[in-house]
Design a protein around this motif. Structure first.
Motif, PDB file in Angstrom:
ATOM      1  N   GLU A 122      14.582 -10.987  -6.359  1.00  0.00           N
ATOM      2  CA  GLU A 122      13.961 -12.113  -7.062  1.00  0.00           C
ATOM      3  C   GLU A 122      14.861 -12.606  -8.198  1.00  0.00           C
ATOM      4  OE1 GLU A 122       9.987 -10.798  -8.077  1.00  0.00           O
ATOM      5  OE2 GLU A 122       9.221 -11.352  -6.090  1.00  0.00           O
ATOM      6  N   ALA A 123      15.521 -11.681  -8.864  1.00  0.00           N
ATOM      7  CA  ALA A 123      16.441 -12.080  -9.943  1.00  0.00           C
ATOM      8  C   ALA A 123      17.614 -12.864  -9.346  1.00  0.00           C
ATOM      9  CB  ALA A 123      16.939 -10.848 -10.688  1.00  0.00           C
ATOM     10  N   ALA A 124      18.103 -12.414  -8.184  1.00  0.00           N
ATOM     11  CA  ALA A 124      19.262 -13.087  -7.561  1.00  0.00           C
ATOM     12  C   ALA A 124      18.902 -14.492  -7.076  1.00  0.00           C
ATOM     13  CB  ALA A 124      19.774 -12.239  -6.394  1.00  0.00           C
ATOM     14  N   LEU A 125      17.641 -14.681  -6.654  1.00  0.00           N
ATOM     15  CA  LEU A 125      17.238 -15.996  -6.121  1.00  0.00           C
ATOM     16  C   LEU A 125      16.710 -16.939  -7.219  1.00  0.00           C
ATOM     17  CD1 LEU A 125      15.409 -15.168  -2.748  1.00  0.00           C
ATOM     18  CD2 LEU A 125      17.857 -15.423  -3.196  1.00  0.00           C
ATOM     19  N   ALA A 126      16.523 -16.401  -8.426  1.00  0.00           N
ATOM     20  CA  ALA A 126      15.888 -17.206  -9.483  1.00  0.00           C
ATOM     21  C   ALA A 126      16.779 -18.377  -9.902  1.00  0.00           C
ATOM     22  CB  ALA A 126      15.586 -16.338 -10.699  1.00  0.00           C
ATOM     23  N   SER A 153      12.689  -1.629  -6.459  1.00  0.00           N
ATOM     24  CA  SER A 153      13.948  -1.915  -7.159  1.00  0.00           C
ATOM     25  C   SER A 153      14.727  -3.014  -6.430  1.00  0.00           C
ATOM     26  CB  SER A 153      14.800  -0.643  -7.250  1.00  0.00           C
ATOM     27  OG  SER A 153      15.011  -0.123  -5.943  1.00  0.00           O
ATOM     28  N   LEU A 154      14.737  -2.971  -5.097  1.00  0.00           N
ATOM     29  CA  LEU A 154      15.523  -3.949  -4.327  1.00  0.00           C
ATOM     30  C   LEU A 154      14.866  -5.325  -4.326  1.00  0.00           C
ATOM     31  CD1 LEU A 154      16.682  -1.828  -1.245  1.00  0.00           C
ATOM     32  CD2 LEU A 154      17.818  -2.200  -3.433  1.00  0.00           C
ATOM     33  N   ILE A 155      13.545  -5.364  -4.317  1.00  0.00           N
ATOM     34  CA  ILE A 155      12.858  -6.664  -4.310  1.00  0.00           C
ATOM     35  C   ILE A 155      12.920  -7.290  -5.707  1.00  0.00           C
ATOM     36  CG2 ILE A 155      10.671  -7.868  -3.866  1.00  0.00           C
ATOM     37  CD1 ILE A 155      11.954  -6.794  -1.303  1.00  0.00           C
ATOM     38  N   ASP A 156      12.811  -6.479  -6.744  1.00  0.00           N
ATOM     39  CA  ASP A 156      12.983  -7.007  -8.115  1.00  0.00           C
ATOM     40  C   ASP A 156      14.357  -7.667  -8.244  1.00  0.00           C
ATOM     41  OD1 ASP A 156      10.513  -6.018  -8.798  1.00  0.00           O
ATOM     42  OD2 ASP A 156      11.259  -4.349 -10.015  1.00  0.00           O
ATOM     43  N   ARG A 157      15.370  -6.961  -7.746  1.00  0.00           N
ATOM     44  CA  ARG A 157      16.751  -7.465  -7.851  1.00  0.00           C
ATOM     45  C   ARG A 157      16.915  -8.761  -7.022  1.00  0.00           C
ATOM     46  NH1 ARG A 157      20.235  -9.526  -9.753  1.00  0.00           N
ATOM     47  NH2 ARG A 157      22.257  -9.635  -8.771  1.00  0.00           N
ATOM     48  N   PRO A 207       9.051 -17.303   3.713  1.00  0.00           N
ATOM     49  CA  PRO A 207      10.222 -16.422   3.593  1.00  0.00           C
ATOM     50  C   PRO A 207       9.705 -15.018   3.276  1.00  0.00           C
ATOM     51  CG  PRO A 207      10.391 -18.325   2.098  1.00  0.00           C
ATOM     52  CD  PRO A 207       8.975 -18.279   2.611  1.00  0.00           C
ATOM     53  N   LEU A 208      10.172 -14.035   4.025  1.00  0.00           N
ATOM     54  CA  LEU A 208       9.611 -12.689   3.870  1.00  0.00           C
ATOM     55  C   LEU A 208      10.684 -11.688   3.442  1.00  0.00           C
ATOM     56  CD1 LEU A 208       6.959 -10.844   5.495  1.00  0.00           C
ATOM     57  CD2 LEU A 208       9.138  -9.943   6.210  1.00  0.00           C
ATOM     58  N   HIS A 209      10.404 -10.961   2.377  1.00  0.00           N
ATOM     59  CA  HIS A 209      11.288  -9.887   1.898  1.00  0.00           C
ATOM     60  C   HIS A 209      10.368  -8.722   1.542  1.00  0.00           C
ATOM     61  CE1 HIS A 209      12.560 -13.929   0.541  1.00  0.00           C
ATOM     62  NE2 HIS A 209      13.783 -13.582   0.868  1.00  0.00           N
ATOM     63  N   VAL A 210      10.607  -7.557   2.124  1.00  0.00           N
ATOM     64  CA  VAL A 210       9.779  -6.383   1.808  1.00  0.00           C
ATOM     65  C   VAL A 210      10.666  -5.155   1.654  1.00  0.00           C
ATOM     66  CG1 VAL A 210       7.614  -7.132   2.917  1.00  0.00           C
ATOM     67  CG2 VAL A 210       9.340  -5.957   4.288  1.00  0.00           C
ATOM     68  N   GLY A 211      10.246  -4.247   0.804  1.00  0.00           N
ATOM     69  CA  GLY A 211      11.010  -3.007   0.665  1.00  0.00           C
ATOM     70  C   GLY A 211      10.752  -2.312  -0.654  1.00  0.00           C
ATOM     71  N   ALA A 270       0.838  -1.212   0.000  1.00  0.00           N
ATOM     72  CA  ALA A 270       0.000   0.000   0.000  1.00  0.00           C
ATOM     73  C   ALA A 270       0.867   1.253   0.000  1.00  0.00           C
ATOM     74  CB  ALA A 270      -0.929   0.003   1.212  1.00  0.00           C
ATOM     75  N   ALA A 271       2.075   1.133   0.535  1.00  0.00           N
ATOM     76  CA  ALA A 271       3.001   2.283   0.583  1.00  0.00           C
ATOM     77  C   ALA A 271       3.889   2.332  -0.659  1.00  0.00           C
ATOM     78  CB  ALA A 271       3.837   2.217   1.857  1.00  0.00           C
ATOM     79  N   GLY A 272       3.521   1.591  -1.679  1.00  0.00           N
ATOM     80  CA  GLY A 272       4.242   1.690  -2.951  1.00  0.00           C
ATOM     81  C   GLY A 272       5.450   0.794  -3.073  1.00  0.00           C
ATOM     82  N   GLY A 273       5.692  -0.066  -2.062  1.00  0.00           N
ATOM     83  CA  GLY A 273       6.820  -1.000  -2.139  1.00  0.00           C
ATOM     84  C   GLY A 273       6.375  -2.360  -2.633  1.00  0.00           C
ATOM     85  N   ARG A 274       7.257  -3.348  -2.484  1.00  0.00           N
ATOM     86  CA  ARG A 274       6.932  -4.712  -2.904  1.00  0.00           C
ATOM     87  C   ARG A 274       7.208  -5.687  -1.766  1.00  0.00           C
ATOM     88  NH1 ARG A 274       9.109  -7.917  -7.468  1.00  0.00           N
ATOM     89  NH2 ARG A 274       7.478  -9.198  -6.567  1.00  0.00           N
ATOM     90  N   SER A 275       6.497  -6.817  -1.824  1.00  0.00           N
ATOM     91  CA  SER A 275       6.794  -7.941  -0.928  1.00  0.00           C
ATOM     92  C   SER A 275       7.094  -9.133  -1.807  1.00  0.00           C
ATOM     93  CB  SER A 275       5.580  -8.266  -0.054  1.00  0.00           C
ATOM     94  OG  SER A 275       4.586  -8.932  -0.821  1.00  0.00           O
ATOM     95  N   SER A 276       7.854 -10.090  -1.239  1.00  0.00           N
ATOM     96  CA  SER A 276       8.140 -11.297  -2.025  1.00  0.00           C
ATOM     97  C   SER A 276       8.447 -12.455  -1.097  1.00  0.00           C
ATOM     98  CB  SER A 276       9.334 -11.050  -2.950  1.00  0.00           C
ATOM     99  OG  SER A 276       9.639 -12.228  -3.669  1.00  0.00           O
ATOM    100  N   ASN A 277       8.066 -13.648  -1.548  1.00  0.00           N
ATOM    101  CA  ASN A 277       8.504 -14.866  -0.850  1.00  0.00           C
ATOM    102  C   ASN A 277       9.783 -15.385  -1.506  1.00  0.00           C
ATOM    103  OD1 ASN A 277       7.578 -15.863  -3.275  1.00  0.00           O
ATOM    104  ND2 ASN A 277       6.419 -17.558  -2.384  1.00  0.00           N
ATOM    105  N   GLY A 278      10.333 -14.601  -2.416  1.00  0.00           N
ATOM    106  CA  GLY A 278      11.511 -15.009  -3.178  1.00  0.00           C
ATOM    107  C   GLY A 278      11.162 -15.197  -4.642  1.00  0.00           C
TER     108      GLY A 278
END
Ligand code: FBP
Ligand code: MG
Ligand code: MG
Length: 285
Positions: free
Chosen positions: A281-285, A275-279, A268-272, A243-251
């Protein structure tokens, strides 16, 4: 005639209870001799805060279920209505050292366990030098100060700052998978980034919301789902950060898209910042 809004009643009840919870921590800093459903030793304050919130939230008209990290079973209340999932005290191991803690809540319009897509609102209380609440509904997040039962808006339409600054990652470093560790080294190597880790998700996430950045409690070598719980921690925090314009990801994708299979399941929780969450997900792919 005023139309009742159970979601607002739930949030108002948590706001009012926060001051009492904060005061009630005094004298309740010991262990409770019991384990919660995740197998963690409970603090006296965990059990006490859960009982207080269970009693108050389950008696609200329009609340169909109450569930928390600290009790195995769902409390069934009204036949129809919202399901409230609570982490009564987040970071309660910080009681001993008197550091930051929080209370996290998610309000779902489906029976639990429910996916993040069923959230209609979510938020958290932060017991810092002052007590604040961040609460998101209908895609916007608002920050309040809480004093003696009053809730005062301090910031509307909160968004993560564009230039990310803070990072904090949970779990022991030797337990991080190699791809995650490589990502962390990349984050650390940026001279603008600063480490902020306090051992309470809410404190660390609130730093990210304030300064931009990333918080994660990742998959670990021996715990592929990490530590944090989807219903009580992962979904509500993902909802607020998105809601604050960021992203969440389980990886792989948004936490809000993770299938809910078990009330106490971990994720697994990643939020922020996006740009950092996109990167990540690419690193964990
Ligand atoms: O002590 P660790 O392993 O770093 O874990 C810290 C994480 O565990 C938690 O304390 C788990 O929450 P609870 O205190 O509600 O169980 C998070 O707040 C925090 O991010
Ligand atoms: Mg927690
Ligand atoms: Mg907790």
């Amino acid at each position: 005639m005023t139309v009742s809004d159970p979601v607002e009643d739930i949030v108002a009840t948590i706001s009012r209870s926060a001051t009492e919870i904060r005061q009630g921590l005094v004298g309740r800093r010991g262990k409770a001799d019991e384990e919660n459903p995740s197998g963690e030793t409970q603090a006296e304050a965990d059990v006490w805060a859960d009982d207080l919130l269970a009693e108050r939230l389950s008696s609200i008209d329009g609340v169909a279920q109450y569930a928390s990290e600290e009790r195995a079973e769902i409390i069934d209340c009204d036949d129809d209505g919202f399901s409230v999932a609570v982490d009564p005290l987040d970071g309660s191991s910080n009681l001993k050292s008197n550091n930051t803690m929080g209370t996290v809540f998610g309000i779902y319009d489906e029976p639990l366990p429910a996916p993040g897509a069923a959230l209609v609102a979510a938020g958290y209380v932060l017991y810092g030098p002052i007590t604040t609440m961040v609460y998101a509904r209908d895609g916007t997040a608002t920050k309040y100060e809480l004093t003696g039962g009053e809730r005062t808006i301090v910031e509307q339409d909160i968004t993560l700052p564009d230039d990310p600054i803070t990072y904090g990652f949970g779990g022991r470093v030797p337990d991080w998978p190699d791809d995650f560790e490589a990502y962390v080294r990349e984050i650390e190597s940026n001279p603008k980034h600063k480490l902020r880790y306090g051992g309470a998700m809410i404190g660390d996430v609130n730093q990210v919301l304030t300064y931009g950045g990333i918080f994660a409690y990742p998959a670990l070598e021996d715990s592929p789902n990490g530590k944090l719980r989807l219903q009580f921690e992962g979904n509500p925090i993902a909802y607020v950060i998105e809601a604050a314009g960021g992203r969440s990801s389980n990886g792989e994708h948004s936490i809000l898209e993770v299938e809910a299979t078990d009330l106490h399941q971990r994720v697994p929780l990643h939020v922020g910042n996006t740009s950092l969450i996109d990167r990540l997900e690419a690193a964990l792919a």
